[in-house]
Motif scaffolding. Structure first.
Motif, PDB file in Angstrom:
ATOM      1  N   ARG A  65     -12.619  -2.953  -8.738  1.00  0.00           N
ATOM      2  CA  ARG A  65     -11.259  -2.392  -8.730  1.00  0.00           C
ATOM      3  C   ARG A  65     -10.637  -2.309  -7.346  1.00  0.00           C
ATOM      4  O   ARG A  65      -9.418  -2.201  -7.230  1.00  0.00           O
ATOM      5  CB  ARG A  65     -11.288  -0.981  -9.333  1.00  0.00           C
ATOM      6  N   HIS A  66     -11.460  -2.311  -6.305  1.00  0.00           N
ATOM      7  CA  HIS A  66     -10.930  -2.114  -4.949  1.00  0.00           C
ATOM      8  C   HIS A  66     -10.221  -3.371  -4.463  1.00  0.00           C
ATOM      9  O   HIS A  66     -10.846  -4.380  -4.167  1.00  0.00           O
ATOM     10  CB  HIS A  66     -12.043  -1.722  -3.976  1.00  0.00           C
ATOM     11  N   ARG A  67      -8.910  -3.294  -4.377  1.00  0.00           N
ATOM     12  CA  ARG A  67      -8.103  -4.432  -3.928  1.00  0.00           C
ATOM     13  C   ARG A  67      -7.968  -4.406  -2.408  1.00  0.00           C
ATOM     14  O   ARG A  67      -7.691  -3.366  -1.822  1.00  0.00           O
ATOM     15  CB  ARG A  67      -6.729  -4.390  -4.578  1.00  0.00           C
ATOM     16  N   LEU A  68      -8.157  -5.572  -1.814  1.00  0.00           N
ATOM     17  CA  LEU A  68      -8.042  -5.681  -0.361  1.00  0.00           C
ATOM     18  C   LEU A  68      -6.577  -5.800   0.042  1.00  0.00           C
ATOM     19  O   LEU A  68      -5.746  -6.278  -0.731  1.00  0.00           O
ATOM     20  CB  LEU A  68      -8.839  -6.887   0.120  1.00  0.00           C
ATOM     21  N   LYS A  69      -6.299  -5.349   1.271  1.00  0.00           N
ATOM     22  CA  LYS A  69      -4.947  -5.423   1.824  1.00  0.00           C
ATOM     23  C   LYS A  69      -4.964  -6.294   3.081  1.00  0.00           C
ATOM     24  O   LYS A  69      -6.016  -6.527   3.669  1.00  0.00           O
ATOM     25  CB  LYS A  69      -4.465  -4.017   2.187  1.00  0.00           C
ATOM     26  N   ASP A  70      -3.784  -6.721   3.486  1.00  0.00           N
ATOM     27  CA  ASP A  70      -3.657  -7.530   4.690  1.00  0.00           C
ATOM     28  C   ASP A  70      -4.333  -6.836   5.870  1.00  0.00           C
ATOM     29  O   ASP A  70      -4.176  -5.626   6.056  1.00  0.00           O
ATOM     30  CB  ASP A  70      -2.173  -7.769   4.990  1.00  0.00           C
ATOM     31  N   ALA A  71      -5.089  -7.583   6.635  1.00  0.00           N
ATOM     32  CA  ALA A  71      -5.784  -7.141   7.848  1.00  0.00           C
ATOM     33  C   ALA A  71      -7.045  -6.311   7.570  1.00  0.00           C
ATOM     34  O   ALA A  71      -7.648  -5.793   8.502  1.00  0.00           O
ATOM     35  CB  ALA A  71      -4.854  -6.397   8.799  1.00  0.00           C
ATOM     36  N   ASP A  72      -7.465  -6.188   6.305  1.00  0.00           N
ATOM     37  CA  ASP A  72      -8.711  -5.487   5.999  1.00  0.00           C
ATOM     38  C   ASP A  72      -9.902  -6.267   6.543  1.00  0.00           C
ATOM     39  O   ASP A  72      -9.839  -7.489   6.723  1.00  0.00           O
ATOM     40  CB  ASP A  72      -8.901  -5.330   4.487  1.00  0.00           C
TER      41      ASP A  72
END
Length: 83
Positions: A65-72
């Motif tokens: 479920r954990h969605r990554l975000k830009d710059a992660d």
């Protein structure tokens, strides 16, 4: 979006040859999850023992479920035995 994907110890074998050490800069689609990248790089789930996103532990049940975000930065370590 761009993220950093890091594998440690024996898991570095799952990274492609163009990596820089144990790190790979990736361009990924919006909505990609931690589990998506574990599967995309064929990392055995039992070997993805310690999973951190920006230094925060992501438990196994949350990885799908954990969605990554830009710059992660996604970092994964295998189980470690010592003595």
């Amino acid at each position: 979006m761009r993220i950093a994907f890091k594998l440690f110890a024996s898991l570095t074998d799952y990274l492609p040859p163009e990596r820089k050490g144990n790190r790979l800069e990736l361009e990924v689609e919006e909505g990609v999850t931690v589990a998506d990248l574990i599967h995309r790089y064929n990392v055995p789930e039992r070997s993805a023992h310690l999973v951190l996103v920006n230094g925060v532990y992501i438990p196994p049940a949350e990885r799908i479920r954990h969605r990554l975000k830009d710059a992660d930065e996604l970092a994964i370590w295998p189980p470690v035995a010592g003595g």
